[in-house]
Write a protein that holds these residues in place. Structure first.
Motif, short mmCIF file in Angstrom:
data_model
loop_
_atom_site.label_atom_id
_atom_site.label_comp_id
_atom_site.label_asym_id
_atom_site.label_seq_id
_atom_site.Cartn_x
_atom_site.Cartn_y
_atom_site.Cartn_z
N LEU A 95 -6.31 0.49 4.82
CA LEU A 95 -6.03 -0.31 6.01
C LEU A 95 -7.34 -0.63 6.73
O LEU A 95 -7.54 -1.76 7.18
CB LEU A 95 -5.07 0.43 6.95
CG LEU A 95 -3.61 0.47 6.48
CD1 LEU A 95 -2.77 1.40 7.36
CD2 LEU A 95 -2.99 -0.93 6.48
N ASN B 279 -3.94 5.44 2.24
CA ASN B 279 -3.55 4.25 3.02
C ASN B 279 -4.48 4.02 4.20
O ASN B 279 -4.80 2.87 4.51
CB ASN B 279 -2.11 4.40 3.55
CG ASN B 279 -1.06 4.04 2.51
OD1 ASN B 279 -1.36 3.46 1.48
ND2 ASN B 279 0.18 4.38 2.80
N TRP C 3 4.86 5.17 3.53
CA TRP C 3 4.85 6.51 2.95
C TRP C 3 6.32 6.90 2.72
O TRP C 3 7.16 6.69 3.61
CB TRP C 3 4.26 7.53 3.93
CG TRP C 3 2.82 7.31 4.28
CD1 TRP C 3 1.74 7.88 3.68
CD2 TRP C 3 2.30 6.46 5.33
NE1 TRP C 3 0.59 7.43 4.30
CE2 TRP C 3 0.90 6.57 5.30
CE3 TRP C 3 2.88 5.61 6.27
CZ2 TRP C 3 0.07 5.88 6.19
CZ3 TRP C 3 2.07 4.92 7.16
CH2 TRP C 3 0.67 5.06 7.11
N GLN D 176 -1.84 6.98 10.61
CA GLN D 176 -1.38 8.02 9.68
C GLN D 176 -1.61 9.41 10.26
O GLN D 176 -2.56 9.62 11.00
CB GLN D 176 -2.20 7.83 8.39
CG GLN D 176 -2.16 8.94 7.39
CD GLN D 176 -2.97 8.55 6.14
OE1 GLN D 176 -2.70 7.57 5.48
NE2 GLN D 176 -3.97 9.34 5.82
N LEU E 252 0.87 -1.19 0.00
CA LEU E 252 0.00 0.00 0.00
C LEU E 252 0.90 1.23 0.00
O LEU E 252 1.62 1.50 0.97
CB LEU E 252 -0.90 0.02 1.24
CG LEU E 252 -1.78 -1.21 1.48
CD1 LEU E 252 -2.71 -0.97 2.68
CD2 LEU E 252 -2.60 -1.57 0.23
N SER E 253 0.86 1.99 -1.09
CA SER E 253 1.62 3.23 -1.20
C SER E 253 0.64 4.29 -1.72
O SER E 253 0.90 4.95 -2.71
CB SER E 253 2.79 3.06 -2.16
OG SER E 253 2.30 2.63 -3.43
N VAL F 218 3.07 -1.66 4.02
CA VAL F 218 2.40 -0.36 3.88
C VAL F 218 3.35 0.75 4.29
O VAL F 218 4.11 0.61 5.25
CB VAL F 218 1.07 -0.33 4.69
CG1 VAL F 218 1.27 -0.81 6.09
CG2 VAL F 218 0.46 1.05 4.72
#
Ligand code: FAD
Length: 390
Positions: A213, A209, A342, A223, A203-204, A340
């Motif tokens: 999730l 995201n 960032w 996040q 997951l990018s 996952v």
């Protein structure tokens, strides 16, 4: 046509993180599919200023940690990729500037001592004068000091277009994404009615995201979103400028990058402290007024009488940090078949890809043989805010 597809790595989100990773994986022989819900790069990536930081900005307040000095290698890696001799062939991507400048409008601030001592800038900063000054600062009225940083500024739309080329047939415009479980294990995703099986799922999806999730019923990582209120100014009198203008505080007072409009005029894109908390609290008219005031104080010789102005609100999505502190590196968390993360900076996309590749290596995930892909609906490329605002 079979509704079941299979691949080695299924990537969700086609910003810089997903696209760079996709190209690296393909160059390493992996089969990939990348799902994009809106437009490639259209999240944060094409709204970024395109500066390939080497960490100089963070060294300004003497707070560059050991870990964050990893960013110091990013300009070299990008430069090699842009030359066609690096980990990806990005030759043809437009380089807007081969340097970013640090501009002190008054006398040299005291906090620059630790800055010049830091590893991230040592031997990489030169003072420039006269004709070496950026064109917008070449004026007899200009007072102050300017330093050239070995940091690049890339044209993000051409970068995204090149990475989309390198993606070949691996891009898929996707809307509804649900988990595909088998025996209690995540084995892929169900995407608009198709089953896509993969050895690993990454997951990018930037700020997306969090929602992904939640739909996978996964609680971590959480996040954070940090808002910005950027300003754009466009006009026939503007000349290119790529610089952090120093104020008294730890953040640049204003960060200016310049982007070519389709009609040949330059757009100045203004961030830095101007776009942070106080700027976020201002409405559009007040934010434009604040920017106009800053520019007329800092660059009084620039005629802005015919300039057009607009603002852009955008949020930076990152892993949650205590006190909304900016993370130092790309971030990746793994939970079995699910990864996952960032990149936390456009510049750190290579670091994000390294982290995924080292997880694959650790878990013994090797390229496998898959049936050829059918023709798939391809996502469009995102447009810049200045294209849509002016
Ligand atoms: P994004 O670019 O947001 O991409 C995520 C993608 O996922 C989007 O295309 C989105 O549509 C897609 N997506 C979301 N949800 C789903 C879903 N459910 N299914 C499928 N797809 C989905 N960094 C620098 O290094 N230098 C700079 O100069 C710089 N300037 C910046 C200026 C601004 C104003 C901002 C906001 C950021 C800046 N950054 C900069 C940070 C940088 O832009 C980001 O760190 C980076 O672009 C994040 O990339 P990403 O791929 O994670 O996210």
């Amino acid at each position: 046509m079979s509704l079941t597809l299979s691949t080695d790595v299924l990537i969700v989100g086609g910003g810089i993180a997903g696209l760079w990773l996709n190209a690296r994986l393909r160059a390493n022989g992996y089969a990939t599919l990348l799902l994009e819900r809106e437009s490639l790069g259209g999240g944060q990536s094409v709204k970024s200023q395109g500066i390939i930081h080497g960490g100089a900005k963070y060294a300004l307040h003497g707070a560059l940690s050991g870990a964050s000095e990893a960013i110091a290698d990013m300009p070299r890696r990008w430069r090699e990729a842009l030359d066609g001799s690096g980990e990806l062939d990005l030759s043809g991507v437009r380089l807007l500037s081969d340097a970013h400048y640090l501009w002190s409008p008054g006398t040299l601030a005291g906090n620059l001592t630790s800055f010049f001592a830091s590893k991230a800038v040592r031997g990489r900063v030169d003072q420039v004068k006269g004709e070496q000054l950026p064109p917008a600062l070449q004026n007899p009225k200009f007072k102050g000091k300017v330093y050239r940083l070995a940091e690049l500024v890339v044209d993000v739309p051409s970068l995204i277009a090149r990475l989309a080329d390198l993606a070949g047939d691996s891009l898929l415009a996707a809307d509804a994404i649900e988990p595909l479980h088998e025996g209690g294990q995540l084995v892929g995703l169900r995407v608009d009615g198709r089953e896509i099986r993969a050895q690993r799922i990454v997951l990018s999806a930037g700020r997306g995201n969090a929602g992904l999730l939640a739909s996978l019923n996964v609680a971590q990582p959480s996040q954070q979103l940090r808002p910005l209120h950027m300003v754009m100014v466009k006009g026939p009198t503007l000349k290119p400028l790529y610089a952090h203008c120093l104020g008294g505080g730890p953040k640049p007072r204003i960060t200016v990058t310049s982007h070519p409009g389709a009609d040949g005029e330059w757009v100045w894109y203004l961030g830095g402290d101007l776009a942070e908390a106080d700027g976020v609290a201002r409405d559009e008219a007040a934010q434009i007024e604040a920017a106009r005031k800053e520019l007329s104080q800092l660059l009084p010789w620039v005629d802005l009488s015919t300039a057009r102005w607009a603002t852009l609100r955008v949020e930076r999505a990152e892993p949650a940090q205590s006190g909304l502190v900016r993370p130092d590196n790309a971030f990746l968390s793994d939970q079995g078949a699910l990864l996952v993360g960032w990149p936390t900076k456009l510049a750190l996309a290579p670091d994000f890809a390294d982290r995924v590749l080292s997880h694959l290596e650790r878990d013994g995930i090797r390229p496998a043989v898959h049936p050829p892909l059918p023709e798939l609906p391809r996502p469009v490329i995102g447009r810049t805010a200045w294209e849509t605002s002016f």
